[in-house]
Design a protein around this motif. Structure first.
Motif, PDB file in Angstrom:
ATOM      1  N   UNK A 223       0.938  -1.192   0.065  1.00  0.00           N
ATOM      2  CA  UNK A 223      -0.041  -0.129  -0.013  1.00  0.00           C
ATOM      3  C   UNK A 223       0.970   1.278  -0.004  1.00  0.00           C
ATOM      4  N   UNK A 224       0.416   2.217  -0.630  1.00  0.00           N
ATOM      5  CA  UNK A 224       1.005   3.686  -0.679  1.00  0.00           C
ATOM      6  C   UNK A 224       0.580   4.575   0.387  1.00  0.00           C
ATOM      7  N   UNK A 225       1.474   5.103   1.161  1.00  0.00           N
ATOM      8  CA  UNK A 225       1.137   6.346   1.738  1.00  0.00           C
ATOM      9  C   UNK A 225       1.947   7.384   1.146  1.00  0.00           C
ATOM     10  N   UNK A 226       1.214   8.350   0.500  1.00  0.00           N
ATOM     11  CA  UNK A 226       2.032   9.463  -0.030  1.00  0.00           C
ATOM     12  C   UNK A 226       1.839  10.613   0.824  1.00  0.00           C
ATOM     13  N   UNK A 227       3.096  11.544   0.279  1.00  0.00           N
ATOM     14  CA  UNK A 227       3.190  12.505   1.420  1.00  0.00           C
ATOM     15  C   UNK A 227       3.204  13.780   0.296  1.00  0.00           C
ATOM     16  N   UNK A 228       2.259  14.666   0.398  1.00  0.00           N
ATOM     17  CA  UNK A 228       2.182  15.772  -0.133  1.00  0.00           C
ATOM     18  C   UNK A 228       1.415  17.061   0.661  1.00  0.00           C
ATOM     19  N   UNK A 229       1.895  18.214   0.779  1.00  0.00           N
ATOM     20  CA  UNK A 229       1.379  19.131   1.694  1.00  0.00           C
ATOM     21  C   UNK A 229       0.818  20.183   0.622  1.00  0.00           C
ATOM     22  N   UNK A 230      -0.555  19.728   0.066  1.00  0.00           N
ATOM     23  CA  UNK A 230      -1.189  20.642  -1.211  1.00  0.00           C
ATOM     24  C   UNK A 230      -2.390  20.477  -0.873  1.00  0.00           C
ATOM     25  N   UNK A 231      -3.341  20.842  -1.754  1.00  0.00           N
ATOM     26  CA  UNK A 231      -4.725  20.481  -1.787  1.00  0.00           C
ATOM     27  C   UNK A 231      -5.269  19.088  -2.304  1.00  0.00           C
ATOM     28  N   UNK A 233      -3.311  15.103  -3.469  1.00  0.00           N
ATOM     29  CA  UNK A 233      -2.074  14.253  -3.499  1.00  0.00           C
ATOM     30  C   UNK A 233      -1.215  14.453  -4.610  1.00  0.00           C
ATOM     31  N   UNK A 234      -1.588  14.815  -5.693  1.00  0.00           N
ATOM     32  CA  UNK A 234      -0.975  15.161  -7.080  1.00  0.00           C
ATOM     33  C   UNK A 234      -0.668  13.772  -7.723  1.00  0.00           C
ATOM     34  N   UNK A 235       0.411  13.828  -8.796  1.00  0.00           N
ATOM     35  CA  UNK A 235       0.569  12.542  -9.087  1.00  0.00           C
ATOM     36  C   UNK A 235       1.262  11.541  -8.433  1.00  0.00           C
ATOM     37  N   UNK A 236       0.838  10.479  -8.540  1.00  0.00           N
ATOM     38  CA  UNK A 236       1.402   9.309  -7.500  1.00  0.00           C
ATOM     39  C   UNK A 236       2.517   8.670  -8.487  1.00  0.00           C
ATOM     40  N   UNK A 237       3.322   8.061  -7.510  1.00  0.00           N
ATOM     41  CA  UNK A 237       4.730   7.192  -8.065  1.00  0.00           C
ATOM     42  C   UNK A 237       3.984   6.289  -8.995  1.00  0.00           C
ATOM     43  N   UNK A 238       4.935   5.684  -9.936  1.00  0.00           N
ATOM     44  CA  UNK A 238       4.410   4.835 -11.006  1.00  0.00           C
ATOM     45  C   UNK A 238       3.970   3.424 -10.384  1.00  0.00           C
ATOM     46  N   UNK A 239       2.808   2.905 -10.984  1.00  0.00           N
ATOM     47  CA  UNK A 239       2.429   1.528 -10.618  1.00  0.00           C
ATOM     48  C   UNK A 239       1.252   1.658  -9.679  1.00  0.00           C
ATOM     49  N   UNK A 240       1.123   2.731  -8.919  1.00  0.00           N
ATOM     50  CA  UNK A 240       0.116   3.091  -8.048  1.00  0.00           C
ATOM     51  C   UNK A 240      -1.201   3.719  -8.612  1.00  0.00           C
ATOM     52  N   UNK A 241      -2.279   3.173  -8.665  1.00  0.00           N
ATOM     53  CA  UNK A 241      -3.280   4.185  -9.386  1.00  0.00           C
ATOM     54  C   UNK A 241      -4.216   4.833  -8.214  1.00  0.00           C
ATOM     55  N   UNK A 242      -3.857   4.721  -6.928  1.00  0.00           N
ATOM     56  CA  UNK A 242      -4.469   5.176  -6.021  1.00  0.00           C
ATOM     57  C   UNK A 242      -3.736   5.139  -4.486  1.00  0.00           C
ATOM     58  N   UNK A 243      -3.801   5.978  -3.821  1.00  0.00           N
ATOM     59  CA  UNK A 243      -3.454   6.164  -2.530  1.00  0.00           C
ATOM     60  C   UNK A 243      -4.021   5.119  -1.513  1.00  0.00           C
ATOM     61  N   UNK A 244      -3.338   4.672  -0.517  1.00  0.00           N
ATOM     62  CA  UNK A 244      -4.249   4.253   0.836  1.00  0.00           C
ATOM     63  C   UNK A 244      -4.121   5.371   1.871  1.00  0.00           C
ATOM     64  N   UNK A 245      -3.038   6.214   1.889  1.00  0.00           N
ATOM     65  CA  UNK A 245      -3.017   7.051   2.963  1.00  0.00           C
ATOM     66  C   UNK A 245      -2.391   8.327   2.175  1.00  0.00           C
ATOM     67  N   UNK A 246      -2.660   9.458   2.878  1.00  0.00           N
ATOM     68  CA  UNK A 246      -2.196  10.906   2.508  1.00  0.00           C
ATOM     69  C   UNK A 246      -1.907  11.654   3.641  1.00  0.00           C
ATOM     70  N   UNK A 247      -0.582  11.895   3.737  1.00  0.00           N
ATOM     71  CA  UNK A 247       0.089  12.865   4.651  1.00  0.00           C
ATOM     72  C   UNK A 247      -0.161  14.521   4.078  1.00  0.00           C
ATOM     73  N   UNK A 248      -1.325  14.972   4.588  1.00  0.00           N
ATOM     74  CA  UNK A 248      -1.583  16.250   3.852  1.00  0.00           C
ATOM     75  C   UNK A 248      -1.088  17.520   4.369  1.00  0.00           C
ATOM     76  N   UNK A 249      -0.545  17.460   5.933  1.00  0.00           N
ATOM     77  CA  UNK A 249      -0.083  18.614   6.434  1.00  0.00           C
ATOM     78  C   UNK A 249       0.904  18.472   7.518  1.00  0.00           C
ATOM     79  N   UNK A 250       1.770  19.445   7.789  1.00  0.00           N
ATOM     80  CA  UNK A 250       2.793  19.129   9.001  1.00  0.00           C
ATOM     81  C   UNK A 250       2.382  20.280   9.860  1.00  0.00           C
TER      82      UNK A 250
END
Length: 274
Positions: A223-231, A233-250
């Motif tokens: 599973x992918x946990x993507x990090x992006x502090x924005x409105x 999650x943006x483009x995901x890394x290759x292979x993943x069509x969706x994220x499981x978790x998103x770190x959206x702010x610090x």
């Protein structure tokens, strides 16, 4: 004005003398002291540490298009966490830093890991990877042996490999893209052999692209946990069509690092149960 005698050195300006003294002192400092001025102390890294510096940030997250579940991630940086406050604010899952490399265990781990569990959260542990210090297998074993294990109790999430910018040196830990992919595979294979679970991968797309060559071979199992502090999650890394978790702010309330699970609470429970 004083008279200079033949052969007597001309007085040097004060600024020149101070500069020379500081230069001499800097040469006398041990290497570790000089490095400490530019790099944090070993063990102090935490999830998302390099995101603001390397990946930018800003903007409130967009409204979720599907039901999502609020979570947080913590490390020793947060210390004694107010878990009841977080629970009352709607947080339902949490990850705690357990280890880094093979030289650090989080001294706040017990309070954080057990505290989140005790208020009713589904919780898990993460490992901050340092691929330049020891092998992936060695670090996976260290992680499992120091809090990163898994049990089918319905409240324990699989372990996370936090793989991101090196806060102590070069972004990719001195590894080529193929070398980094091999290191990650070594960690993931060992973790699964020890726990029976596929670890979650936490990363940022820009780091993943730079340091793995945007490798897509882990997406089928991990599973992918993507990090992006924005409105979004943006483009995901290759292979993943969706994220499981998103770190959206610090900069969230109570605890800075806030996350969204891409699904309702029953999907968080499903991940916990395997």
């Amino acid at each position: 004005m004083p008279v200079l005698r033949p052969g007597f050195p001309r007085p040097r300006p004060l600024a020149v003398l101070v500069t020379a003294l500081l230069a001499a002192l800097s040469l006398a400092l041990p290497l570790g002291t000089a490095q400490a001025a530019t790099h944090p102390a070993r063990g102090s890294a935490h999830m998302g540490m390099g995101v603001l510096a390397h990946d930018g940030g800003g903007g409130a997250p967009a409204p979720a298009l599907v039901t999502q579940t609020e979570g947080v991630d913590v490390s020793n940086y947060q210390g004694n966490v107010a878990w009841t406050t977080l629970w009352n604010s709607g947080v339902r899952w949490a990850y705690t830093k357990a280890t880094e490399g093979t030289y650090y265990t989080n001294p706040s781990f017990a309070q954080q890991y057990n505290g989140s569990y005790n208020v009713g959260m589904i919780r898990g542990a993460y490992h901050f990877a340092t691929p330049d210090t020891t092998s992936g297998a060695t670090q996976a074993n260290y992680f499992v042996d120091h809090g990163g294990g898994w049990s089918r109790d319905g409240k324990t999430l699989p372990g996370v490999l936090d793989i991101e910018w090196d806060p102590y040196g070069a972004a990719c830990y001195g590894k080529s893209a193929s070398g980094m992919v091999s290191w990650i595979a070594d960690f993931l294979n060992t973790y699964k052999s020890r726990t029976g679970r596929d670890a979650v991968i936490y990363t940022a797309t820009s780091w993943w692209t730079q340091c793995t060559g945007n490798y897509g071979g882990f997406a089928a199992a991990n599973p992918l946990w993507i990090a992006r502090y924005a409105s979004d999650p943006g483009t995901l890394p290759a292979g993943w069509s969706y994220y499981t978790m998103w770190q959206y702010t610090s900069s969230g309330p109570t605890v800075g690092d806030h996350d969204r699970f891409n699904g309702a609470l029953d999907r968080v429970q499903a991940l916990a149960n395997g």
